[in-house]
Design a protein around this motif. Structure first.
Motif, PDB file in Angstrom:
ATOM      1  N   GLN A  81      18.317  32.896 -28.312  1.00  0.00           N
ATOM      2  CA  GLN A  81      18.774  34.078 -29.063  1.00  0.00           C
ATOM      3  C   GLN A  81      18.273  35.362 -28.418  1.00  0.00           C
ATOM      4  O   GLN A  81      19.000  36.348 -28.310  1.00  0.00           O
ATOM      5  N   LEU A  85      20.342  38.660 -26.704  1.00  0.00           N
ATOM      6  CA  LEU A  85      20.182  40.093 -26.999  1.00  0.00           C
ATOM      7  C   LEU A  85      19.833  40.876 -25.738  1.00  0.00           C
ATOM      8  O   LEU A  85      20.322  41.990 -25.526  1.00  0.00           O
ATOM      9  N   GLU A  88      22.862  41.509 -23.754  1.00  0.00           N
ATOM     10  CA  GLU A  88      23.664  42.597 -24.337  1.00  0.00           C
ATOM     11  C   GLU A  88      23.033  43.955 -24.025  1.00  0.00           C
ATOM     12  O   GLU A  88      23.727  44.949 -23.805  1.00  0.00           O
ATOM     13  N   GLU A 100      24.123  51.814 -28.776  1.00  0.00           N
ATOM     14  CA  GLU A 100      24.212  50.361 -28.671  1.00  0.00           C
ATOM     15  C   GLU A 100      22.856  49.796 -28.242  1.00  0.00           C
ATOM     16  O   GLU A 100      22.356  48.839 -28.827  1.00  0.00           O
ATOM     17  N   GLY A 103      20.211  50.068 -31.084  1.00  0.00           N
ATOM     18  CA  GLY A 103      20.487  49.092 -32.148  1.00  0.00           C
ATOM     19  C   GLY A 103      20.088  47.688 -31.717  1.00  0.00           C
ATOM     20  O   GLY A 103      19.470  46.937 -32.487  1.00  0.00           O
ATOM     21  N   LEU A 104      20.440  47.336 -30.493  1.00  0.00           N
ATOM     22  CA  LEU A 104      20.070  46.011 -29.978  1.00  0.00           C
ATOM     23  C   LEU A 104      18.558  45.895 -29.847  1.00  0.00           C
ATOM     24  O   LEU A 104      17.970  44.856 -30.156  1.00  0.00           O
TER      25      LEU A 104
ATOM     26  N   GLN B 346      24.403  35.542 -36.754  1.00  0.00           N
ATOM     27  CA  GLN B 346      24.096  34.989 -35.451  1.00  0.00           C
ATOM     28  C   GLN B 346      23.971  33.472 -35.538  1.00  0.00           C
ATOM     29  O   GLN B 346      24.511  32.743 -34.719  1.00  0.00           O
ATOM     30  N   ASN B 357      24.733  44.499 -34.073  1.00  0.00           N
ATOM     31  CA  ASN B 357      23.275  44.630 -34.135  1.00  0.00           C
ATOM     32  C   ASN B 357      22.860  45.365 -35.412  1.00  0.00           C
ATOM     33  O   ASN B 357      23.702  45.860 -36.159  1.00  0.00           O
ATOM     34  N   ARG B 359      21.723  48.210 -36.320  1.00  0.00           N
ATOM     35  CA  ARG B 359      22.157  49.564 -36.680  1.00  0.00           C
ATOM     36  C   ARG B 359      23.630  49.635 -37.020  1.00  0.00           C
ATOM     37  O   ARG B 359      24.101  50.647 -37.540  1.00  0.00           O
TER      38      ARG B 359
END
Lengths: 150, 431
Positions: A81, A85, A88, A100, A103-104, B346, B357, B359
């Motif tokens: 997992q 992330l 990304e 983006e 947030g990630l 997820q 995500n 946010r």
């Protein structure tokens, strides 16, 4: 002599430090620093997770007979997992997409810190117990560990 | 058995914590309505019927509601111990707590003895089930670490608070039960110094370093501090109960000193954080810790002064409930619920597929707006404790607006979650 707990918890801190530095650069919009910072962070994370999966988890599974269903298996799933992330985030850095990325990064932070909590609070302590006799050797192998940079 | 504690997949379904989190702000809105309706009387004395009703709408309806929902979610992570039968436990506890709190608040507000009796019959089983589930979870922890030890103290404090509360409610409704006046102070004392305070300490040890990447709390402090708080609470309680002035004073001052110290250490750690990006949760924590400093000073003053004015206790209650605990819990909600939305989606999609995500369920802007509404309402509520005629209704309006914004924000998260969930289910069906 440091224990496995000390060594691996220390490495968590180093990863955290790299995470914070990369995130700060992104937040400031300093993309040159962000790119370099993210690269450092990704390398630290790849190395940390590979040390666990290729050195420590195997030794632990061998010693306890817990393979495929034990705590190490759960940690492996969470690694997948986190890799997802981080991949990304790489795309977001390449695209210079600040929102983006942030947030990630926040999502990864919460995921990663819970993961670290479980490792530091339980798994590493269990390793200190069952792998006590090989700790020095295992830490030396971790120290020498390098991952091919992607 | 060991893997059970480590396995995040054993986290309860999102509906378990979410129902607690979404109910909680509605109780604050209800409390704000009562405040708007009754106006300055609410801030006159802590014994006024409307004040008691509002305090219980907030303490049970918001604080206990959020804390229980969060504990059901966080125990597996913090202590490595899942709650058994999360679905049925959530039904009974959430239902009992919701209806019981409504009944208790109405009973206190209107002096309806029947409603107080109903409240006892609803709240007692709800807490019994929750305490049993929490005990079953703690009994199975793989490693008896500091967090687990604090959770045991929290468990004891919840039990004591609830027993005193039920006793007080029973003596008001069934009476004349053997009644001891000290219980009227011991009940909130155990609720705030014990249950809430120890839980905040236990959670802070983990999440303050975690979210802001601060240095950890000093090792010596984490080892003995919670026990020392508990010991001071015992001393204060014994002194209050036995009317032993010296012991009561020593315990009270120790509590003030410990909590002020905790606030200062936390603020200092946050100042030294490695993660420097702006963060709403951090703002909420800072307001919470600054309020805790103010509350410690107000508490010290109220135990040192011979005959403190009624407004002192009201001010203290406002600062503790709205300033300390509501700040910290709101800040936590903004981390917990969006993360759970991401986490459950997820887990559902499996590997290799992207889900929004954190946010993307709730933007920073909406969180920030609620933070400022909350901060303004804390100031106005504290002001209303001192100048009720002028400020009670503006404070009520702002307090209600802040709660409405919180509710709206949490609904946004769940709606985004649901949209994605349906999208993913549709995609899965199409395959």
């Amino acid at each position: 002599m440091p224990t496995i707990s000390d060594y691996m918890s220390g490495d968590h801190k180093a990863c955290d430090e790299a995470f914070a530095r990369a995130e700060e650069s992104v937040a400031k919009g300093d993309w040159a620093a962000a790119e370099a910072g993210f690269k450092t962070y990704k390398r630290a994370m790849d190395r940390h997770m590979a040390m666990e999966e290729e050195v420590l988890f195997g030794a632990f599974e061998e010693e306890t007979g817990m393979r495929g269903a034990g705590p190490t298996e759960v940690m492996r799933q969470e690694h997948v997992q986190m890799h997802g992330l981080i991949d990304e985030m790489k795309t977001a850095v390449d695209a210079k997409d600040k929102n983006e990325y942030l947030g990630l990064a926040e999502t990864l932070l919460v995921m990663m810190q819970q993961h670290n909590l479980k490792e530091e609070g339980m798994l590493y302590q269990m390793m200190d117990q069952v792998l006590a006799s090989q700790a020095g050797d295992l830490i030396a192998r971790c120290n020498a560990f390098e991952v091919a940079s992607a | 058995m060991v893997s059970a504690g480590l396995n995040l997949e054993q986290a309860p379904p999102i509906s378990v914590p979410a129902r607690f989190f979404l109910t909680a702000p509605a109780f604050v809105m209800l409390a704000a309505l009562v405040m708007l309706w009754r106006g300055p009387e609410v801030f006159g004395s802590r014994w006024a019927p409307e004040t008691l009703a509002i305090v219980h709408l907030l303490a049970l309806g918001f604080l206990a509601m959020v804390m229980i929902g969060a504990l059901m979610q966080m125990l597996p992570v913090l202590a490595g111990a899942p709650i058994p039968w999360p679905g049925p436990v959530a039904h009974v506890v959430h239902g009992g707590l919701t209806l019981g709190t409504l009944s208790l608040a109405a009973g206190l507000l209107f002096g309806e003895i029947m409603l107080l009796k109903v409240a006892v019959w609803l709240l007692a089983p709800a807490f019994l089930v929750f305490l049993a589930a929490m005990a079953a979870s703690l009994a199975r922890v793989p490693v008896f670490n500091i967090t687990v030890r604090i959770m045991v103290l929290v468990w004891l404090a919840i039990a004591v608070t609830v027993i005193f509360g039920l006793w007080l409610a029973a003596s008001r409704s069934w009476g004349p039960a053997p009644f001891d006046w000290s219980m009227r102070n011991l009940h909130p004392g155990w609720g705030f110094f014990g249950w809430t305070g120890l839980l905040v300490i236990g959670v802070a040890y983990q999440v303050v370093p975690m979210f802001q990447m601060t240095p950890p709390y000093p090792g010596a402090m984490t080892r003995w501090f919670a026990m020392a708080v508990f010991a001071a609470l015992l001393a204060w309680s014994a002194g209050t109960w036995q009317e032993a002035g010296g012991l009561r004073l020593a315990g009270a001052l120790a509590l003030a000193l410990f909590y002020a110290g905790f606030a200062l250490v936390t603020l200092d750690l946050q100042r030294r954080r490695r993660r420097r990006v702006p963060d709403v949760t951090l703002l909420f924590w800072r307001v919470g810790m600054l309020s805790l400093l103010v509350a410690s000073l107000a508490w010290t003053a109220s135990v040192l002064v011979d005959d403190p004015p009624a407004s002192m206790a009201v001010f203290l209650g406002v600062v503790v409930i709205a300033g300390v605990v509501m700040s910290v819990t709101s800040g936590m909600l903004y981390k917990i619920l969006p993360f759970l939305a991401w986490f459950h989606l997820q887990a559902r999609t499996g590997m290799g597929r992207q889900v929004p995500n954190m946010r993307q369920y709730l933007g920073e802007g909406l969180q920030r707006r609620q933070f400022w509404l909350h901060l303004a309402s804390v100031f106005l509520l504290a002001g209303a404790a001192l100048w009720p005629m002028a400020l009670s209704r503006p404070a009520a309006l702002l307090f209600g607006a802040s709660a409405a914004q919180l509710l709206w924000n949490l609904i946004c998260v769940m709606q985004a979650y649901r949209r994605q969930f349906l999208l993913l289910s549709g995609a899965a069906d199409a395959h």
